[in-house]
Design a protein around this motif. Structure first.
Motif, PDB file in Angstrom:
ATOM      1  N   TYR A  51       0.812  -1.217   0.000  1.00 21.61           N
ATOM      2  CA  TYR A  51       0.000   0.000   0.000  1.00 21.61           C
ATOM      3  C   TYR A  51       0.847   1.270   0.000  1.00 21.61           C
ATOM      4  CZ  TYR A  51      -3.721  -3.242   1.301  1.00 21.61           C
ATOM      5  OH  TYR A  51      -4.614  -4.290   1.328  1.00 21.61           O
ATOM      6  N   ALA A  52       1.985   1.232   0.687  1.00 17.33           N
ATOM      7  CA  ALA A  52       2.812   2.440   0.785  1.00 17.33           C
ATOM      8  C   ALA A  52       3.272   2.902  -0.601  1.00 17.33           C
ATOM      9  CB  ALA A  52       4.026   2.188   1.678  1.00 17.33           C
ATOM     10  N   GLU A  53       3.771   1.970  -1.407  1.00 19.13           N
ATOM     11  CA  GLU A  53       4.223   2.339  -2.752  1.00 19.13           C
ATOM     12  C   GLU A  53       3.056   2.823  -3.602  1.00 19.13           C
ATOM     13  OE1 GLU A  53       6.908   0.541  -6.437  1.00 19.13           O
ATOM     14  OE2 GLU A  53       6.233  -0.770  -4.812  1.00 19.13           O
ATOM     15  N   MET A  54       1.899   2.173  -3.468  1.00 14.96           N
ATOM     16  CA  MET A  54       0.727   2.584  -4.227  1.00 14.96           C
ATOM     17  C   MET A  54       0.303   4.008  -3.843  1.00 14.96           C
ATOM     18  SD  MET A  54      -1.428  -1.002  -3.919  1.00 14.96           S
ATOM     19  CE  MET A  54      -2.977  -0.156  -4.270  1.00 14.96           C
ATOM     20  N   PHE A  55       0.243   4.268  -2.538  1.00 14.67           N
ATOM     21  CA  PHE A  55      -0.118   5.603  -2.055  1.00 14.67           C
ATOM     22  C   PHE A  55       0.902   6.631  -2.541  1.00 14.67           C
ATOM     23  CE2 PHE A  55      -2.939   3.897   1.394  1.00 14.67           C
ATOM     24  CZ  PHE A  55      -4.022   4.714   1.126  1.00 14.67           C
ATOM     25  N   ALA A  56       2.185   6.284  -2.425  1.00 12.04           N
ATOM     26  CA  ALA A  56       3.244   7.228  -2.776  1.00 12.04           C
ATOM     27  C   ALA A  56       3.163   7.624  -4.245  1.00 12.04           C
ATOM     28  CB  ALA A  56       4.614   6.626  -2.461  1.00 12.04           C
ATOM     29  N   ILE A  57       3.043   6.638  -5.116  1.00 14.25           N
ATOM     30  CA  ILE A  57       2.989   6.906  -6.555  1.00 14.25           C
ATOM     31  C   ILE A  57       1.739   7.722  -6.897  1.00 14.25           C
ATOM     32  CG2 ILE A  57       2.736   5.845  -8.837  1.00 14.25           C
ATOM     33  CD1 ILE A  57       4.457   3.513  -7.749  1.00 14.25           C
ATOM     34  N   TYR A  58       0.609   7.343  -6.293  1.00 13.47           N
ATOM     35  CA  TYR A  58      -0.643   8.067  -6.567  1.00 13.47           C
ATOM     36  C   TYR A  58      -0.540   9.521  -6.114  1.00 13.47           C
ATOM     37  CZ  TYR A  58      -5.523   9.483  -6.269  1.00 13.47           C
ATOM     38  OH  TYR A  58      -6.699  10.164  -6.406  1.00 13.47           O
ATOM     39  N   MET A  59       0.010   9.749  -4.917  1.00 16.28           N
ATOM     40  CA  MET A  59       0.093  11.103  -4.387  1.00 16.28           C
ATOM     41  C   MET A  59       1.111  11.947  -5.146  1.00 16.28           C
ATOM     42  SD  MET A  59      -0.202  10.246  -0.315  1.00 16.28           S
ATOM     43  CE  MET A  59      -0.084  11.951   0.254  1.00 16.28           C
ATOM     44  N   ILE A  60       2.192  11.323  -5.609  1.00 15.74           N
ATOM     45  CA  ILE A  60       3.193  12.051  -6.392  1.00 15.74           C
ATOM     46  C   ILE A  60       2.606  12.490  -7.724  1.00 15.74           C
ATOM     47  CG2 ILE A  60       5.377  11.792  -7.650  1.00 15.74           C
ATOM     48  CD1 ILE A  60       6.314  10.000  -5.308  1.00 15.74           C
ATOM     49  N   GLN A  61       1.751  11.643  -8.301  1.00 16.10           N
ATOM     50  CA  GLN A  61       1.149  11.949  -9.599  1.00 16.10           C
ATOM     51  C   GLN A  61      -0.058  12.877  -9.483  1.00 16.10           C
ATOM     52  OE1 GLN A  61       0.317   8.037 -11.143  1.00 16.10           O
ATOM     53  NE2 GLN A  61       2.393   7.754 -11.946  1.00 16.10           N
ATOM     54  N   THR A  62      -0.629  12.957  -8.265  1.00 18.13           N
ATOM     55  CA  THR A  62      -1.804  13.805  -8.049  1.00 18.13           C
ATOM     56  C   THR A  62      -1.376  15.248  -7.828  1.00 18.13           C
ATOM     57  OG1 THR A  62      -2.961  11.949  -7.031  1.00 18.13           O
ATOM     58  CG2 THR A  62      -3.841  14.131  -6.584  1.00 18.13           C
ATOM     59  N   SER A  63      -2.267  16.177  -8.128  1.00 19.16           N
ATOM     60  CA  SER A  63      -1.985  17.588  -7.860  1.00 19.16           C
ATOM     61  C   SER A  63      -1.679  17.778  -6.380  1.00 19.16           C
ATOM     62  CB  SER A  63      -3.195  18.446  -8.253  1.00 19.16           C
ATOM     63  OG  SER A  63      -3.057  19.758  -7.750  1.00 19.16           O
ATOM     64  N   TRP A  64      -0.508  18.355  -6.094  1.00 23.39           N
ATOM     65  CA  TRP A  64      -0.122  18.557  -4.702  1.00 23.39           C
ATOM     66  C   TRP A  64      -1.042  19.557  -4.005  1.00 23.39           C
ATOM     67  CZ3 TRP A  64       1.896  15.850  -1.228  1.00 23.39           C
ATOM     68  CH2 TRP A  64       2.388  16.408  -0.055  1.00 23.39           C
ATOM     69  N   LEU A  65      -1.615  20.476  -4.761  1.00 22.03           N
ATOM     70  CA  LEU A  65      -2.560  21.430  -4.172  1.00 22.03           C
ATOM     71  C   LEU A  65      -3.797  20.712  -3.645  1.00 22.03           C
ATOM     72  CD1 LEU A  65      -2.515  24.566  -6.512  1.00 22.03           C
ATOM     73  CD2 LEU A  65      -1.582  24.334  -4.200  1.00 22.03           C
ATOM     74  N   ALA A  66      -4.245  19.677  -4.358  1.00 16.12           N
ATOM     75  CA  ALA A  66      -5.408  18.913  -3.900  1.00 16.12           C
ATOM     76  C   ALA A  66      -5.083  18.174  -2.609  1.00 16.12           C
ATOM     77  CB  ALA A  66      -5.842  17.923  -4.981  1.00 16.12           C
ATOM     78  N   VAL A  67      -3.893  17.570  -2.554  1.00 13.88           N
ATOM     79  CA  VAL A  67      -3.462  16.857  -1.346  1.00 13.88           C
ATOM     80  C   VAL A  67      -3.327  17.825  -0.177  1.00 13.88           C
ATOM     81  CG1 VAL A  67      -1.621  15.484  -0.306  1.00 13.88           C
ATOM     82  CG2 VAL A  67      -2.284  15.073  -2.687  1.00 13.88           C
ATOM     83  N   LEU A  68      -2.675  18.958  -0.444  1.00 12.18           N
ATOM     84  CA  LEU A  68      -2.479  19.969   0.601  1.00 12.18           C
ATOM     85  C   LEU A  68      -3.810  20.518   1.089  1.00 12.18           C
ATOM     86  CD1 LEU A  68      -0.448  21.702   2.205  1.00 12.18           C
ATOM     87  CD2 LEU A  68      -0.487  23.340   0.310  1.00 12.18           C
TER      88      LEU A  68
END
Length: 232
Positions: A51-68
């Motif tokens: 799960y960690a790698e899946m989350f990491a790749i998804y979050m890196i590819q996602t808009s950081w503004l959305a995550v923030l």
């Protein structure tokens, strides 16, 4: 960083006996230790699974503004509940929810550190906890009131958030000096939070106090990690 959600009545000069205050402080730091261990346990579990790698790749590819943006909303809700709701169950839920949110947002940072050099995490954790202990000792042993840092933290946080958003939109890199400034801001936040714990928090808000301290420690860890990664 500290967010005040206390009522005007609770913000009046509190009257505590030394026994009450000692019990409050012990509860606050016990809950802080619990939050830190929960954070570590979540990360350990995540990185022992795919799960960690899946989350990491998804979050890196996602808009950081959305995550923030999502993280800011979760942080605000957790802080508001912990500071204003009477139910202890709701306060604990806020603390646990905030720790889980922090654990998730740290996944890409830990993932990159593990790819580059796993010792980066060990060094960053050691530096962060060492700085926390030192700053806590300064606040407790000096007897100084650090409430004057409130305006600095408020405006520093606004400027930092604006700089991060501008950096994401414009695509420029926030370098070493920004990370160092944020580490300093986190250190000031620890001093301010500790001063409030010693003087101002109502004795039934130890969960809220531990949440604020955990947030300040997490902020420092994030930018210590970022500083190490930027040097590689």
């Amino acid at each position: 960083m500290s967010v005040d959600h206390l009522t005007p009545e609770s913000m009046q000069e509190p009257v505590f006996t030394q026994t009450d205050r000692s019990a409050f402080i012990n509860r606050t730091y016990t809950h802080l230790m619990g939050a830190i261990f929960l954070f570590a346990a979540i990360e350990y579990w995540l990185f022992s699974t795919p799960y960690a790698e899946m989350f990491a790749i998804y979050m890196i590819q996602t808009s950081w503004l959305a995550v923030l943006g999502a993280f800011i909303v979760v942080s605000w809700i957790a802080s508001h509940v912990a500071h204003s709701v009477e139910s202890k169950g709701a306060q604990y839920a806020a603390l646990i929810g905030f720790v889980i949110a922090e654990a998730i947002i740290f996944i890409p940072m830990f993932y990159m550190a593990l790819l580059i050099d796993p010792q980066i995490i060990e060094y960053a954790v050691a530096i962060t906890l060492g700085a926390f202990v030192a700053l806590t000792a300064v606040a407790m042993l000096s007897g100084r009131d650090f409430s004057f840092l409130k305006s600095f933290l408020m405006w520093g946080g606004v400027i930092a958030l604006g700089t991060i958003v501008l950096g994401v939109i414009a695509g420029f890199h926030l370098g070493t000096y920004f990370s160092m400034a944020m580490i300093g801001l986190a250190g000031a936040s620890i001093l301010y939070d500790t001063s409030k714990i010693l003087r101002d928090y109502p004795d039934d808000r130890y969960i809220a106090a531990s949440l604020q301290l955990f947030a300040s420690i997490a902020l420092m860890l994030w930018y210590v990690l970022r500083l190490f990664l930027s040097r590689r």
